[in-house]
Structure formats: structure tokens, C-alpha cells
Design an enzyme around this catalytic site. Structure first.
Site: not given
Length: 295
Positions: A147-148, A151, A224
Site C-alpha cells: 500500500h505504501e 503511494h 487511499e
């Protein structure tokens, strides 16, 4: 307290440097020669310099600020098998995402959280909390890291800073137009900027700033969902959903992520409809449901 003082000092330094620069290049007088009308072109330049200065400067020092404010310890030489696994996992995910290996760190916090920051996708930092490493399964930790990495690969840090700069610019721009209108039209002041201009400008900046924050937070929530999708793609949908469900199970545990890093963390929650407008993250239930629909 130290983080707040550093934040205020940083912004004060930016304002002083920007003000001196504007004076040197002649952009400090956005009032027209007759003192009654605004030079909108010069005013827009003035506001853009101030509006972008803070957001871009914060972006360029974001890794340093993140390390300092969270107490993140960068892993240079892994000392344990867990640190070795963490480095190998981030390296693998970075290769899958097509970005350079970011710095990897662990910050001392009981709550399960993680964040990514950096001024570009090939010079980033990814960090996870000690609590997340201790209580989440390897698959869930991998999904959070994915997930990071999502980003970073999406360029979210840069995009959010640019949007904040644009928003800052137009908040300042329209606040001064409103202040000038109140001063000249309502109070009939024809001798430069009066007290009404300053008061009306400050009030307008507060009101417009609140409305602008809603726009910025909407974008933050939207990104997100994109990062969740990236996490599902890089790790697996099952692992990403499991990680979010684990975060939801721990949602009653207070999250003490520093304010300056909240928008870059994986775990954040609001408690009301009004608070929802200012949330940097969508509710975990909605994020889980979105991934389930995608799956």
C-alpha cells in the site's frame, strides 16, 4: 511541543525568505499606483510565491521531518531476521512497482501504522510501526508495505503538495480581493490598505481555508483507494483486505501519528459526518468493501 515549534519556525522562515525575495524583485506592492484598485496579475504572483513556498519546502524536507517527528530508525544494516525480511520485501515490491528502492525504517509506536513520504518516487521513505510488525502476520505486513509503495509509485506526496500549493494560492488571492472590496466599497477607504482590509482578509482566509481543506482531504481520501488497489495488485487482494480488517479490529486503539504525517499513514479515522469531510482517509469499512467489489 518540539514538533510544533519546528513547524512554526519552518513556516516563519519560509515566509521571511519569500517576503524578502518578493521585495527584491518588486512584487511586494500589489496595489495599483492610485491605491484603490488591485493589480490582479501582481497579486496572483504574490500569492503563488507564498502559497507554494510552504508546501514545496515541506515536501523537500518531508523525509527529515518524518524521521524526526516519529523517531523512525532507518535500517542500514539489518540486525535481525525480521529487519532482513523487511528490506527484502520492500525491495521486491519496489521492483514490481518500477521504482527505486526507498529507505526503510521502523518507528517506535504500539499502534499499528505505516507511512510513506519523500520529494519524489525515487527518493522516498517507507516506515512501519513496531506494533504493526509485532501483531500483524507477514502477509498483512507485506500488504501494508505494498500500500505504501503504491503511494510512492503513484507520486502521491508530490501531487498532494502541488494541490496544497494551488489551494493556498487561491485562498490568499480571493481573501485579498474580498479584503479590498470590504475596505474600499463598504468602508469607503481611499488611502491605501486600512484596518478593514486586514481584518476582512484574515477572516476570509480562515473561511476559505476551511473550505479548501475539504477539497484537499477529498483528494487524500481518493488516493487511499488507489493505494489500496496498488497494495492488492502488488501483494494480493486477500492480504490487503486482511490487513485492513486487522486495522479495523484495532481501531479503538488511539492513533498517535504526528499531525504532519497523518495524511501519509495507512490508519486514520473520523467519528462523524462533519469530521468525515476533514478525514485524510476513508473509513476502513468503505475501503474493505471497495476491495471486495474489485475482487
Amino acid at each position: 511541543m518540539m514538533r510544533i515549534l519546528l513547524f512554526l519556525a519552518t513556516n516563519l522562515a519560509v515566509l521571511l525568505i519569500a517576503s524578502i525575495t518578493l521585495s527584491l524583485v518588486g512584487f511586494n506592492g500589489f496595489m495599483a499606483a492610485n491605491g484603490l484598485d488591485l493589480d490582479l496579475k501582481q497579486l496572483l504572483i504574490y500569492c503563488a510565491v507564498f502559497g507554494f513556498a510552504g508546501s514545496l519546502f515541506s515536501l523537500f524536507i518531508s523525509k527529515w521531518m518524518a524521521k524526526m517527528s516519529t523517531g523512525t530508525e532507518i535500517i542500514t544494516q539489518p540486525r535481525t531476521s525480521h529487519e532482513q525480511w523487511l528490506l527484502q520485501t520492500v525491495e521486491q515490491l519496489s521492483q514490481q512497482a518500477g521504482i527505486r528502492m526507498p529507505e526503510v525504517g521502523i518507528f517506535p509506536a504500539y499502534e499499528a501504522n505505516a507511512f510513506a513520504t519523500g520529494w519524489n518516487k525515487n527518493d522516498a521513505l517507507v516506515a512501519v510501526s513496531q506494533g504493526l510488525l509485532e501483531r500483524f502476520s507477514p502477509d498483512e505486513v507485506r500488504a501494508v508495505l505494498a500500500h505504501e509503495i503504491g503511494h510512492v509509485a503513484n507520486g502521491d506526496m508530490v501531487t498532494l503538495s502541488l494541490i496544497q500549493g494551488v489551494v493556498n494560492t487561491f485562498v490568499m488571492f480571493f481573501a485579498r480581493i474580498i479584503g479590498n472590496f470590504v475596505d474600499k466599497v463598504i468602508f469607503k477607504n481611499e488611502e491605501g490598505n486600512g484596518i478593514a482590509f486586514m481584518v476582512a482578509t484574515i477572516i476570509a482566509e480562515l473561511v476559505l481555508g476551511i473550505l479548501a481543506t475539504i477539497i484537499v482531504m477529498w483528494f487524500s481520501r481518493w488516493r487511499e483507494y488507489r493505494a489500496d488497489a496498488a497494495g492488492a495488485q502488488l501483494a494480493s487482494p486477500r492480504a490487503m483486505i486482511s490487513a485492513l480488517e486487522h486495522l479495523r479490529a484495532e481501531q479503538d486503539v488511539p492513533v498517535h501519528m504526528p499531525d504532519s504525517m497523518t495524511a501519509f499513514g495507512i490508519n486514520s479515522a473520523g467519528k462523524s459526518i462533519l469530521a468525515g469531510l476533514f478525514m485524510s482517509h476513508p473509513p476502513l469499512e468503505e475501503r474493505i468493501a471497495t476491495l471486495q467489489r474489485m475482487g
